[in-house]
Design a protein around this motif. Structure first.
Motif, PDB file in Angstrom:
ATOM      1  N   ALA A   1       2.254   4.773   1.112  1.00 55.96           N
ATOM      2  CA  ALA A   1       2.370   5.316   2.473  1.00 55.96           C
ATOM      3  C   ALA A   1       1.214   6.266   2.764  1.00 55.96           C
ATOM      4  O   ALA A   1       0.859   7.093   1.930  1.00 55.96           O
ATOM      5  CB  ALA A   1       3.698   6.052   2.612  1.00 55.96           C
ATOM      6  N   ASN A   2       0.626   6.102   3.919  1.00 55.13           N
ATOM      7  CA  ASN A   2      -0.467   6.967   4.404  1.00 55.13           C
ATOM      8  C   ASN A   2      -1.643   7.059   3.425  1.00 55.13           C
ATOM      9  O   ASN A   2      -2.279   8.102   3.316  1.00 55.13           O
ATOM     10  CB  ASN A   2       0.050   8.380   4.694  1.00 55.13           C
ATOM     11  CG  ASN A   2       1.087   8.383   5.786  1.00 55.13           C
ATOM     12  OD1 ASN A   2       0.886   7.749   6.834  1.00 55.13           O
ATOM     13  ND2 ASN A   2       2.210   9.041   5.555  1.00 55.13           N
TER      14      ASN A   2
ATOM     15  N   ASN B   1      -3.275   2.454   7.337  1.00 55.59           N
ATOM     16  CA  ASN B   1      -2.418   2.135   8.501  1.00 55.59           C
ATOM     17  C   ASN B   1      -3.251   1.805   9.732  1.00 55.59           C
ATOM     18  O   ASN B   1      -2.784   1.117  10.636  1.00 55.59           O
ATOM     19  CB  ASN B   1      -1.498   3.322   8.832  1.00 55.59           C
ATOM     20  CG  ASN B   1      -0.412   3.479   7.798  1.00 55.59           C
ATOM     21  OD1 ASN B   1      -0.049   2.523   7.126  1.00 55.59           O
ATOM     22  ND2 ASN B   1       0.095   4.694   7.651  1.00 55.59           N
ATOM     23  N   SER B   2      -4.473   2.343   9.760  1.00 53.61           N
ATOM     24  CA  SER B   2      -5.317   2.102  10.938  1.00 53.61           C
ATOM     25  C   SER B   2      -6.124   0.800  10.790  1.00 53.61           C
ATOM     26  O   SER B   2      -6.844   0.420  11.696  1.00 53.61           O
ATOM     27  CB  SER B   2      -6.264   3.286  11.155  1.00 53.61           C
ATOM     28  OG  SER B   2      -7.147   3.374  10.052  1.00 53.61           O
TER      29      SER B   2
ATOM     30  N   ASN C   1      -5.353   5.672   1.661  1.00 51.68           N
ATOM     31  CA  ASN C   1      -6.601   4.999   2.016  1.00 51.68           C
ATOM     32  C   ASN C   1      -7.039   4.164   0.807  1.00 51.68           C
ATOM     33  O   ASN C   1      -6.335   4.118  -0.217  1.00 51.68           O
ATOM     34  CB  ASN C   1      -7.672   6.008   2.447  1.00 51.68           C
ATOM     35  CG  ASN C   1      -7.930   7.061   1.380  1.00 51.68           C
ATOM     36  OD1 ASN C   1      -7.703   6.804   0.189  1.00 51.68           O
ATOM     37  ND2 ASN C   1      -8.353   8.233   1.780  1.00 51.68           N
TER      38      ASN C   1
ATOM     39  N   ARG D   1      -6.854  -5.218   6.157  1.00 52.12           N
ATOM     40  CA  ARG D   1      -5.936  -4.951   5.049  1.00 52.12           C
ATOM     41  C   ARG D   1      -6.031  -6.054   4.010  1.00 52.12           C
ATOM     42  O   ARG D   1      -5.942  -5.816   2.803  1.00 52.12           O
ATOM     43  CB  ARG D   1      -4.502  -4.803   5.567  1.00 52.12           C
ATOM     44  CG  ARG D   1      -4.288  -3.487   6.322  1.00 52.12           C
ATOM     45  CD  ARG D   1      -3.023  -3.500   7.148  1.00 52.12           C
ATOM     46  NE  ARG D   1      -1.832  -3.421   6.330  1.00 52.12           N
ATOM     47  CZ  ARG D   1      -1.236  -2.284   5.971  1.00 52.12           C
ATOM     48  NH1 ARG D   1      -1.753  -1.140   6.370  1.00 52.12           N
ATOM     49  NH2 ARG D   1      -0.153  -2.291   5.249  1.00 52.12           N
TER      50      ARG D   1
ATOM     51  N   TYR E   1       0.859  -1.190   0.000  1.00 48.10           N
ATOM     52  CA  TYR E   1       0.000   0.000   0.000  1.00 48.10           C
ATOM     53  C   TYR E   1       0.890   1.233   0.000  1.00 48.10           C
ATOM     54  O   TYR E   1       1.929   1.238   0.659  1.00 48.10           O
ATOM     55  CB  TYR E   1      -0.892   0.031   1.244  1.00 48.10           C
ATOM     56  CG  TYR E   1      -1.935  -1.055   1.266  1.00 48.10           C
ATOM     57  CD1 TYR E   1      -2.930  -1.114   0.299  1.00 48.10           C
ATOM     58  CD2 TYR E   1      -1.926  -2.022   2.269  1.00 48.10           C
ATOM     59  CE1 TYR E   1      -3.874  -2.125   0.314  1.00 48.10           C
ATOM     60  CE2 TYR E   1      -2.873  -3.027   2.294  1.00 48.10           C
ATOM     61  CZ  TYR E   1      -3.841  -3.080   1.317  1.00 48.10           C
ATOM     62  OH  TYR E   1      -4.770  -4.073   1.317  1.00 48.10           O
TER      63      TYR E   1
ATOM     64  N   ASN F   1      -7.454   5.800   6.705  1.00 50.79           N
ATOM     65  CA  ASN F   1      -6.051   5.469   6.430  1.00 50.79           C
ATOM     66  C   ASN F   1      -5.820   3.964   6.600  1.00 50.79           C
ATOM     67  O   ASN F   1      -6.228   3.374   7.617  1.00 50.79           O
ATOM     68  CB  ASN F   1      -5.155   6.257   7.402  1.00 50.79           C
ATOM     69  CG  ASN F   1      -3.703   6.217   6.978  1.00 50.79           C
ATOM     70  OD1 ASN F   1      -3.180   5.159   6.622  1.00 50.79           O
ATOM     71  ND2 ASN F   1      -3.054   7.364   7.007  1.00 50.79           N
TER      72      ASN F   1
ATOM     73  N   LYS G   1      -4.875  -6.346  10.415  1.00 50.81           N
ATOM     74  CA  LYS G   1      -4.300  -7.218   9.386  1.00 50.81           C
ATOM     75  C   LYS G   1      -5.401  -7.804   8.499  1.00 50.81           C
ATOM     76  O   LYS G   1      -5.301  -7.837   7.267  1.00 50.81           O
ATOM     77  CB  LYS G   1      -3.507  -8.329  10.067  1.00 50.81           C
ATOM     78  CG  LYS G   1      -2.791  -9.255   9.118  1.00 50.81           C
ATOM     79  CD  LYS G   1      -2.177 -10.440   9.833  1.00 50.81           C
ATOM     80  CE  LYS G   1      -1.628 -11.463   8.841  1.00 50.81           C
ATOM     81  NZ  LYS G   1      -1.195 -12.700   9.492  1.00 50.81           N
TER      82      LYS G   1
END
Lengths: 301, 675
Positions: free
Chosen positions: A86-87, A125-126, A89, A132, A84, A123, A129
């Motif tokens: 960086a940062n 990152n939030s 969505n 994602r 993904y 985001n 697993k």
């Protein structure tokens, strides 16, 4: 149709894919299992055009995949560790996928995002697993490619999501005549999803069959005789595994079930029980036959 | 889907992924491009500046643009090609339905777009903002756009070099380390190599610096931006070099394996090459030491040998440390020991190369008949006044006099003999920097010679008509102004230009000797004021003052005429009659033949009204002066107030000042003597 002919891929001195040949027909869900380091992920990367075979060839619809945009635009590959930005969505990733996949469909993306109940503006990152993983599945399915490769896709998904993903893959295959390749260590997941199953070991293909055939062609037999006997008594029968304890023997046999049972019955055993095998048992016994077993270790202890 | 070499979608994606670096850089540079001229203009307006337009070079217009070379371009490349450092991202980009060439070119085009956009637009914004204030700034367009072009080329080069480093390596640490090597190493090694040799040749001119070791091209650590960045051949060379570097990066990117991500280098051979190169960066110092030792230039003692050993230990530390840091494994360091043999071979080659260069330098010993011409460089490093500017111009004059050729040939031979016999600095007297041309090739030497020989050469130079002509020709100025802040009437730029033309004519009419003395300030002649001259010579801009000496009758008279204002003169006369109201008076006397150079001051604590009253009797208001007239300039301060802000943070002076010229009918000596 995906064809691999004597493909070899080495990393320095390690041979990850060793003379692998197989044919994956269109419109099927092809499962790949194998021990750790068997070459499953490497094979998927090879047929995705990420790796170039050191020798042999891999083709899709008779076209080489390496550096061939015409072939690669038909492939979506979800690796075990998804990339993904960086940062970013999901919306941002959808934009990236639409850049690299000409057939990317935003409607499908929106539909699947709603189905999975994921916030496309949040985001990544939030995300957990599992979330994602869901996101990567959504992006790959929205790419609407003819071939979709999933590497350890069910890892980290809860049972409900696993079933949802399986259904979506099946729908895709049925509705669009897509072809999916799924690698997994969870044979139970593949058992009720795949049409065909391949077993890889040390970079080679040791077994390839459709699921129904695999299940009916191998079975477990528990048999006992009153007199002394050994394995030679069963000459002519393809025995994958043989364990004798006293007068009782447990065997895994490969072959036509009815024909084998008739043969064994004619030996007039005291006990003759024929039991079906799960895919997990077939995998374990096949691997055991190839020397991939740690049972002896515990027996010695 | 056809194979293509460029994808608009990927290009736009590349722009998008680098927008943070690009936009932030653009905004910062735009702010400074606007702030500098606006700030300078506000400053000038608030101080009621009347000195005319000042020449503006690139360095005063968009100085922070250099950051694009050192920060922005590398950051753009590092952020966009960062996917090559991680396996998952590398796999993703290698799986997309485009060729690697297409991916590389589309992404690299995105980097170039940001660089080109930032460089050209911010300079353009600076130019436009400066152009709003033509009364303060005269733009040197050639310098500005040539420097922008050079910075643009250098930025593209640094972007390409970092991209190449990223295709060769697979971790951030090695990305940066190899980028540094690509950008700095050629210049560093060339400079060190030359420096090690030249510093041991006393007749080699020592004007080199780290950064201009290579004859042309972009030098990443160049300290002399004004020279290397205002040269069109530099820009072209750098762009060609950029194309070559980018092409190499493209080829490597095409064949790079996705699995190289996360590894310090594409393969073990490349890793070894990088490691050895880093080691050689340190070894070059030791090579210099061994070279000096081998040529017998200096006798080595224990401390020198110890220093050599320490350098090689440092080199070994660098060698092994690079391996350990980049592979994060200790055991791999031991496996690299055999490659140290290559380091040894390279060291031997370096020492031999230095010796060869040294011998070749000292073998240059032409006879007088072989010398085509000689140039003598007496100019200073920087041009700061008219004499240094003219000497700089004269340093290009070619001397073909046989006598001078004989002297130079003899002096050079003698210098070389002295070097070989280790008696170079014996009977040291004078030095001179000359350029000797043989077979069309110029060789610069810094020679020791006797005072007599030096005078013969300099006389030969000064006696040449070309020197006289060049020295007596005031340059064409791009802008001229006269600072008249203390005069009652200011002189416009067009009037200043007319006066400058007048002075150019008067300088040309003056004898060479007189002007030579004046140019070097060796005169008792008074300067009425100064021309503020801006000269744009190609891409270079020179700003300096030229005094308006009273010896230049016509120019001086024009100055008096242009600054004459009857009302102010009357006011000054009135004020002189009531000196009690005055805070300060200063009177300076002139005449065209520079007889007088006296000042008379009347201040608060020392008021001598009797003498002032006597002086006033001889003052005659005038709007012009003749060549035989004695005249004086009277400065009167009738009010001297100081305002204090309530919070006392700062204070401000307001001085009412009148400055006018009078004819003086008396003898100034009478009054000065009394004083």
């Amino acid at each position: 149709m995906i064809v691999s002919k004597n493909a070899v891929k080495k990393f320095d001195t390690f041979t990850a894919i060793d003379n692998l040949s197989c044919t994956i027909p269109d419109g099927c869900i092809y499962g790949m299992v194998g021990s750790n380091g068997a070459g499953k992920s490497t094979f998927l990367r090879m047929i995705s055009g990420v790796y170039r075979p050191d020798s042999g060839e891999v083709t899709i619809d008779d076209e080489s995949i390496w550096e061939n945009p015409a072939a690669k635009c038909q492939i979506a590959f979800i690796p075990d560790d998804v990339y993904y930005l960086a940062n970013s969505n999901m919306n941002r990733m959808a934009d990236l996928y639409s850049t690299v996949y000409p057939s990317f469909d935003y409607n499908t993306f929106k539909y699947l995002t709603n189905t999975f109940n994921l916030d496309p503006k949040k985001n990544l990152n939030s995300f957990s697993k599992g979330m994602r993983r869901q996101a990567s599945t959504i992006l790959a399915l929205a790419a609407r490619t003819k071939y979709i490769f999933f590497d350890e896709t069910f890892d980290g998904l809860d049972p409900v999501m696993r079933n949802l993903v399986k259904k979506l893959i099946c729908n895709d295959v049925v509705e669009r005549k897509a072809t999916a390749i799924i690698t997994s260590h969870s044979l139970r997941e593949l058992e009720d999803t795949c049409d065909q199953l391949a077993l890889l070991h040390k970079g080679g293909l040791v077994l390839e069959s459709d699921i129904g055939n695999l299940k009916t062609k191998q079975f477990k037999v528990q048999i006992a005789f009153s007199d002394e006997y050994d394995k030679s008594k069963f000459d002519g029968i393809d025995i994958v595994s043989f364990h004798k304890s006293g007068s009782v023997t447990n065997m895994i046999i490969k072959g036509e079930r009815e024909e084998t049972v008739t043969k064994l019955s004619m030996m007039q055993p005291l006990i003759l029980d024929v039991l079906p095998l799960s895919l997990e048992e077939i995998f374990t016994y096949e691997m055991e036959a190839l020397g991939y077993s740690f049972e002896g270790l515990f027996e010695e202890v | 889907m056809k194979k293509r070499i460029f994808s608009l979608k990927l290009y736009l994606e590349g722009l998008r992924q680098t927008k943070l670096v690009g936009i932030v850089s653009f905004i910062i540079l735009t702010i400074q491009a606007i702030a500098i001229p606006v700030g300078n203009a506000i400053d000038k307006i608030s101080y009621d500046y009347s000195g005319g337009a000042r020449g503006v070079d690139f360095i005063e217009l968009n100085p922070m643009l250099y950051a694009v070379i050192y920060i922005v371009a590398p950051l753009l490349a590092l952020s966009l090609f960062n996917f090559l450092n991680k396996r998952k991202s590398s796999d993703f980009y290698h799986s997309i339905a485009d060729t690697r060439i297409c991916l590389f070119l589309s992404y690299y085009a995105a980097i170039c777009t940001w660089i080109i956009g930032i460089c050209t637009l911010t300079t353009l914004i600076g130019v436009i903002t400066n152009s709003i204030f033509p009364q303060f700034f005269t733009l040197n367009s050639v310098n500005i756009w040539l420097t922008t072009l050079n910075i643009l080329a250098a930025s593209l080069y640094s972007g390409a070099a970092v991209t190449l480093a990223m295709t060769l390596t697979g971790t951030l640490v090695t990305n940066i380390a190899v980028s540094g090597l690509i950008l700095i190493l050629p210049d560093y090694l060339t400079f060190m190599f030359k420096e090690m040799v030249m510093s041991n040749i006393p007749i080699a001119p020592r004007n080199g610096s780290f950064g201009d070791a290579l004859p042309v091209g972009f030098n990443f650590l160049s300290v002399d931006f004004e020279i290397s960045f205002t040269n069109i051949s530099n820009a072209i060379y750098t762009i060609v070099l950029t194309l070559i570097i980018a092409a190499i990066a493209l080829v490597i990117f095409k064949f790079r394996k996705s699995e190289s991500a996360g590894y310090p280098a594409l393969n073990k051979y490349l890793q070894a090459a990088i490691r050895i190169t880093f080691c050689m960066v340190v070894c070059i110092f030791a090579c210099g030491g061994i070279f000096v030792l081998s040529t017998g230039l200096e006798t080595f003692g224990g401390p020198d040998i110890f220093a050599l050993v320490m350098i090689y230990i440092a080199a070994l530390i660098v060698y092994f440390l690079y391996e350990i840091i980049t592979t994060r494994k200790f055991k791999t360091a031991f496996r690299t020991i055999p490659a140290l043999l290559i380091v040894v071979v390279l060291n031997v080659a370096c020492v031999l190369g230095m010796s060869s260069m040294y011998n070749s330098y000292l073998d240059f010993e032409p006879t007088a008949s072989e010398i085509e011409y000689i140039t003598v460089d007496q100019s200073d490093e920087y041009v700061y006044d008219i004499s240094s500017y003219l000497e700089m111009k004269c340093s290009k004059i070619k001397l073909k006099d046989d006598n001078i050729k004989e002297i130079i040939s003899g002096v050079l031979s003698e210098n070389i003999k002295k070097i070989h016999s280790d008696r170079f600095y014996e009977n040291f007297s004078s030095r001179i920097t000359v350029t000797i041309c043989v077979d069309g090739i110029e060789h610069q030497r810094y020679l020791i010679l006797s005072e007599e020989n030096l005078n013969t050469i300099l006389s030969g130079l000064k006696d040449s008509n070309e020197y006289k002509e060049t020295f007596c020709t005031l340059p064409d100025a791009s802008s001229v102004s006269i600072d008249t802040y203390d005069m009652s009437k200011s002189i416009s730029d067009s009037e200043a230009e007319r006066m400058y033309s007048l002075m150019r004519k008067e300088v040309a009419e003056l004898s060479f000797e007189d002007w030579y003395m004046l140019a070097y300030g060796n005169t008792t002649s008074n300067a009425m004021s100064d021309f503020n001259v801006t000269i744009i010579d190609g891409a270079k801009t020179y700003d300096f003052y030229i005094p308006i000496y009273t010896v230049f009758d016509e120019t001086a008279n024009e100055f008096v005429k242009l600054t004459y204002d009857k009302a102010t003169t009357d006011k000054v006369v009135e004020l002189l009659k009531n000196p009690d109201e005055l805070e300060e008076i200063s009177i300076s006397f002139f005449n065209a033949t520079d007889l007088y150079d006296y000042y008379y001051y009347l201040e608060d604590d020392d008021k001598d009204f009797d003498r002032l009253n006597k002086i006033i009797e001889y003052l005659v208001p005038c709007d012009s002066i003749g060549p035989d007239d004695i005249y004086c300039r009277v400065n009167v301060y009738d009010e001297y107030s100081m305002k204090y802000e309530e919070n006392a943070k700062y204070n401000e002076f307001e001085v009412e000042n009148y400055s006018v010229f009078f004819k003086f009918t008396g003898d100034p000596k009478d009054f000065i003597d009394e004083y």
